[in-house]
Every structure is written in structure tokens, then in C-alpha cells.
Design an enzyme around this catalytic site. Structure first.
Site, PDB file in Angstrom:
ATOM      1  N   TYR A 275     -16.690  12.246 -18.459  1.00 38.52           N
ATOM      2  CA  TYR A 275     -16.976  10.807 -18.396  1.00 38.52           C
ATOM      3  C   TYR A 275     -18.084  10.585 -17.352  1.00 38.52           C
ATOM      4  CZ  TYR A 275     -16.068   5.848 -17.564  1.00 38.52           C
ATOM      5  OH  TYR A 275     -16.193   4.488 -17.420  1.00 38.52           O
TER       6      TYR A 275
ATOM      7  N   LYS B 241      -7.780   2.080 -20.650  1.00 38.04           N
ATOM      8  CA  LYS B 241      -8.024   2.392 -22.053  1.00 38.04           C
ATOM      9  C   LYS B 241      -6.696   2.335 -22.829  1.00 38.04           C
ATOM     10  CE  LYS B 241     -11.996   3.048 -20.114  1.00 38.04           C
ATOM     11  NZ  LYS B 241     -12.451   4.363 -19.668  1.00 38.04           N
TER      12      LYS B 241
ATOM     13  N   ARG C  79       0.843  -1.208   0.000  1.00 38.47           N
ATOM     14  CA  ARG C  79       0.000   0.000   0.000  1.00 38.47           C
ATOM     15  C   ARG C  79       0.880   1.261   0.000  1.00 38.47           C
ATOM     16  NH1 ARG C  79      -2.278   1.524   4.313  1.00 38.47           N
ATOM     17  NH2 ARG C  79      -2.429  -0.554   5.219  1.00 38.47           N
TER      18      ARG C  79
ATOM     19  N   ASP D  63      -7.979  15.115 -17.344  1.00 36.73           N
ATOM     20  CA  ASP D  63      -8.124  13.695 -17.670  1.00 36.73           C
ATOM     21  C   ASP D  63      -7.670  13.534 -19.125  1.00 36.73           C
ATOM     22  OD1 ASP D  63      -9.040  11.199 -18.534  1.00 36.73           O
ATOM     23  OD2 ASP D  63     -10.792  11.234 -17.199  1.00 36.73           O
TER      24      ASP D  63
HETATM   25  C1  LIG Z   1     -12.928   4.907 -18.433  1.00 37.46           C
HETATM   26  C2  LIG Z   1     -12.696   6.336 -18.082  1.00 37.46           C
HETATM   27  C3  LIG Z   1     -12.587   6.754 -16.747  1.00 37.46           C
HETATM   28  C4  LIG Z   1     -12.756   5.810 -15.590  1.00 37.46           C
HETATM   29  O1  LIG Z   1     -11.710   4.889 -15.557  1.00 37.46           O
HETATM   30  P1  LIG Z   1     -11.882   3.406 -14.931  1.00 37.46           P
HETATM   31  O2  LIG Z   1     -10.547   2.804 -15.221  1.00 37.46           O
HETATM   32  O3  LIG Z   1     -13.025   2.756 -15.620  1.00 37.46           O
HETATM   33  O4  LIG Z   1     -12.133   3.594 -13.474  1.00 37.46           O
HETATM   34  C5  LIG Z   1     -12.338   8.092 -16.508  1.00 37.46           C
HETATM   35  N1  LIG Z   1     -12.214   8.981 -17.514  1.00 37.46           N
HETATM   36  C6  LIG Z   1     -12.329   8.618 -18.803  1.00 37.46           C
HETATM   37  C7  LIG Z   1     -12.193   9.654 -19.866  1.00 37.46           C
HETATM   38  C8  LIG Z   1     -12.573   7.283 -19.134  1.00 37.46           C
HETATM   39  O5  LIG Z   1     -12.695   6.934 -20.423  1.00 37.46           O
END
Ligand SMILES: *Cc1c(COP(=O)(O)O)cnc(C)c1O
Length: 401
Positions: free
Chosen positions: A113, A211, A59, A186
Site C-alpha cells: 500500500y 476498508k 489512552r 496486512d
Molecule cells: C487503506 C490501507 C492502509 C492504510 O489504512 P488507513 O486506515 O488509511 O490508515 C494500509 N494497508 C492497506 C492494504 C490499505 O488498503
């Protein structure tokens, strides 16, 4: 030493701790160990005290995860990066690190998102944190919100979902800096291949590594890239939040990252070809892709992404279609899969009105520009002509009926 012990003892200890290697593996091994040993207790004391590098408990950090963090920091041009169990865990931690607490306000892009929107709109609201949602492509509106709200944080995505809008990160960073506001970006849809927000003034860059970074649709992970000071602060928070990434997952993302530029090059080239083809198709009313000159932020995207391309994400509207026609189209696709994710090697469709934006009133959705005929396409790395052939035969089937 073990040879004179009982098999019960041997079974537990045999084969372990043989290293102190005087060799270096070319590729990082997956360290599952929870505990770490040092030559002396004073060495361990030094690790706890921060005067010696090392690991004490996962952790607090672990070697395979650390290797991934170094890789992401390098790609984002950051001093540090901190990995999390998911993109949502990373966004949560980044917002806390950026100064969000009871009584503070966030100014955020309205087309975040879905889960990020819900984190702000539902969870944070119950903790005394207010969010003012704005159209992030309307710089006057952002400026007014920053002045009126005096927020702790400005939050947006480099490329948004599902309308694939592009935020002018360098200008937004200047506005945030002038207002004394932390800027969290993000960068999931762009990936560091297209754009590195830290070099343009962002304070925290967040990824859903589920992703493009992981890229193969087989691992969930999140990561934040930032300065060394912010990284230290995030690690302290992570010890308490506990949303740590496991070593197996870290290894998969680390492996995925090795081909990120190759994949992104293909994603961008394919998406550009597919977007152009769709925009010429009579059954398609509109295509949202920043690589098309008709896209409202085409010039912004060209400036931000230099010559690298415009990403792998696009969306389009089937002419005169409602949910029934879109579902028929998605089911008629053969190569392109209707799976609820994006940013990996496969070409994937999603219907925003029943998934990411399901909770919204149809009127609100329409006001956002998300109409009933809208389909999102995450363009994979297959051959563009094979993707087009599949889209073509599926469009034929819908038009014919
Ligand atoms: C998928 C996604 C998230 C969330 O991520 P997880 O790995 O599913 O928790 C946040 N922002 C964007 C732009 C995403 O495509």
C-alpha cells in the site's frame, strides 16, 4: 443528593453515573467517558496494577474500543487485538512491536500500500531503519533476502494493490520462523472472512478497518491482532504513541463487522462475475483477479481462501488506453464511483498511476506492471448485473470516441 445543589452543579452531574447496571445491553453502548470510578481507591490501584480488570483513561483502553478489539480477536482467531486511529497507526505500531528500531532491517513486499511503502522508504529511513523490497511472490528472492539481510521483520499483504497478487502466507511464515524473523501481515484486502494469517504462522495481523471491517465508507480505524504477550506490549506502546481509536469510531467498526461475512460473500460473488465479464470484453486487455484461472497465483489463492471466494478487489487494463481514455471511462461511469478508497459497500474505481502510485517514475510503474491503462475496481455489494451494465455503457463510450 443533587436536589439541594445549585443548577450549575446539577447541570454538570445530573443523569450521570446512575449505572452499576444489573442488566447487560445486547449491543455495546458508546462509552465516551474519559474517567472511571471504583468502589475504593484500592480497587483503582488494582486496575493500575493489572490485578483487576477495568478502565482508567482512554489512552490505556476504553469499553467500546475494547468490545471492538475482542470482536476482531475472535474473527482473526487471536488471543488479543489492539485498535488504533487508522490503519497506518496500526502498521507503525506493529512494526515497532515486531522489533523494528535503529540499525535493523525490514524485508518487505515491493507492492505495498502506497503509504506503507512511504513509511518504510521515507520516515523509517531517517530513523536508521533500512528496507529491502522484494517480489513477495518470488519465494527464492524472499529466501535470499532473509539470509542476506538478517532482518528484524518480514512484512507483506495477503492480497496486494493494485495488481491483486496473492502472497503464500503459510510458506512465508515458515521461512520467517526458520530465519528467526517476525512476520507482519496486512490482511486488509482479504479480511478474516477469506483468510486468518495467525493460524498459518504470522506473528502480527494488521488491518485498515477503514476498508472491509468497517465496510460502509464512514469511519477510519486500524487494528492489530496477535498473541496476548504481544498485545500487552502493544498497549504499553500505545500509551506513548497515542494514536488511539475513539469510541464513536470503534462502535461504527463493531457494527460494520456484524455483516462482514454477508458483505464478503457478496463482494466475492460479484467480483468473480464482473472479472469474468471484463475478461471477455474486447476493450479490456487484461484482468487481474485471483479467481480467474489465468491469474498467476490462482492456485495459491484457491489453497489459502479454501472455498470462500477470491475477494472483492480487481484491476484491469483498458486496451491501448492512456490517462485520457481511462479518465473518460471513469467519468462515464454512473453507478460505480471514482472515490479514493476501497473495501466498502459501494463499487469504486481508482486510477493507480495518478493516486497510490503517483510518486513513482512511469518506467518504475511499468516495471511493476502498473501501466497507464490500468484501473482498479473495488467491487461493491450492489447487484452484479447493475455493475456490469454500468461498466458496459462506460466502455462503449470510450470505444466509440
Ligand atoms: C487503506 C490501507 C492502509 C492504510 O489504512 P488507513 O486506515 O488509511 O490508515 C494500509 N494497508 C492497506 C492494504 C490499505 O488498503
Amino acid at each position: 443528593m443533587l436536589s439541594d445543589k445549585s443548577i450549575f452543579t446539577q447541570a454538570v452531574h445530573a443523569g450521570e453515573r446512575t449505572s452499576r447496571p444489573d442488566f447487560t445491553p445486547v449491543s455495546t453502548p458508546i462509552y465516551h467517558s474519559v474517567g472511571y470510578l471504583y468502589d475504593s481507591m484500592m480497587d483503582l490501584d488494582g486496575v493500575f496494577g493489572g490485578t483487576r480488570t477495568g478502565y482508567v483513561y482512554p489512552r490505556y483502553g476504553s469499553p467500546t474500543v475494547h468490545a471492538l478489539e475482542q470482536a476482531v480477536a475472535t474473527l482473526e482467531g487471536a488471543e488479543d487485538a489492539v485498535a488504533f486511529a487508522s490503519g497506518m497507526a496500526a502498521i507503525h505500531a506493529a512494526l515497532l512491536g515486531a522489533g523494528v528500531r535503529a540499525g535493523t532491517t525490514i524485508v518487505a513486499a515491493g507492492d505495498l500500500y502506497g503509504a506503507t511503502y512511504a513509511l518504510l522508504d521515507r520516515l523509517f529511513t531517517t530513523l536508521g531503519v533500512r528496507t529491502r523490497f522484494v517480489d513477495i511472490t518470488d519465494l527464492n528472492q524472499v529466501e535470499q533476502a532473509l539470509t542476506a539481510e538478517r532482518p528484524a521483520v518480514l512484512l507483506c499483504e495477503t492480497i496486494s494493490n493494485p495488481l491483486i497478487k496473492v502472497a503464500d502466507i503459510p510458506t512465508l511464515a515458515q521461512m520467517a520462523s526458520a530465519a528467526g524473523v517476525s512476520f507482519v501481515v496486512d490482511n486488509t484486502f482479504a479480511s478474516p472472512y477469506l483468510f486468518r494469517p495467525l493460524a498459518h504462522g504470522a506473528d502480527y495481523v494488521v488491518h485498515s478497518a477503514t476498508k472491509y471491517l468497517g465496510g460502509h465508507g464512514d469511519v477510519m480505524a486500524g487494528v492489530i491482532a496477535c498473541s496476548a504477550d504481544r498485545g500487552r506490549d502493544l498497549r504499553e506502546r500505545q500509551k506513548l504513541l497515542g494514536a488511539n481509536l475513539g469510541p464513536q469510531e470503534a462502535w461504527l467498526v463493531l457494527r460494520g463487522i456484524k455483516t462482514l461475512p454477508l458483505r464478503m460473500r457478496q463482494h466475492c460473488a460479484n467480483a468473480q462475475t464482473v472479472a469474468k465479464w471484463l475478461s471477455d470484453h474486447p476493450a479490456v486487455a487484461q484482468v487481474n483477479y485471483p479467481g480467474l484461472p489465468s491469474h498467476p497465483q490462482h492456485a495459491v489463492a484457491a489453497r489459502l481462501f479454501a472455498d470462500r471466494g477470491f475477494g472483492g478487489m480487481l484491476s484491469f487494463e483498458l486496451r491501448g488506453a492512456g490517462q485520457a481514455e481511462v479518465f473518460r471511462f471513469m467519468e462515464a461511469l454512473d453507478l460505480v464511483l471514482p472515490a479514493t478508497t476501497m473495501g466498502d459497500i459501494y463499487s469504486l474505481t481508482l486510477y493507480p498511476a495518478h493516486s497510490s502510485h503517483r510518486q513513482l517514475d512511469p518506467d518504475v510503474r511499468a516495471a511493476l506492471g502498473i501501466r497507464e491503462g490500468l484501473v482498479r475496481l473495488s467491487v461493491g455489494i450492489e447487484d452484479a448485473q447493475d455493475i456490469i451494465a454500468d461498466l458496459s455503457q462506460a466502455l462503449e463510450q470510450v470505444v466509440r470516441q
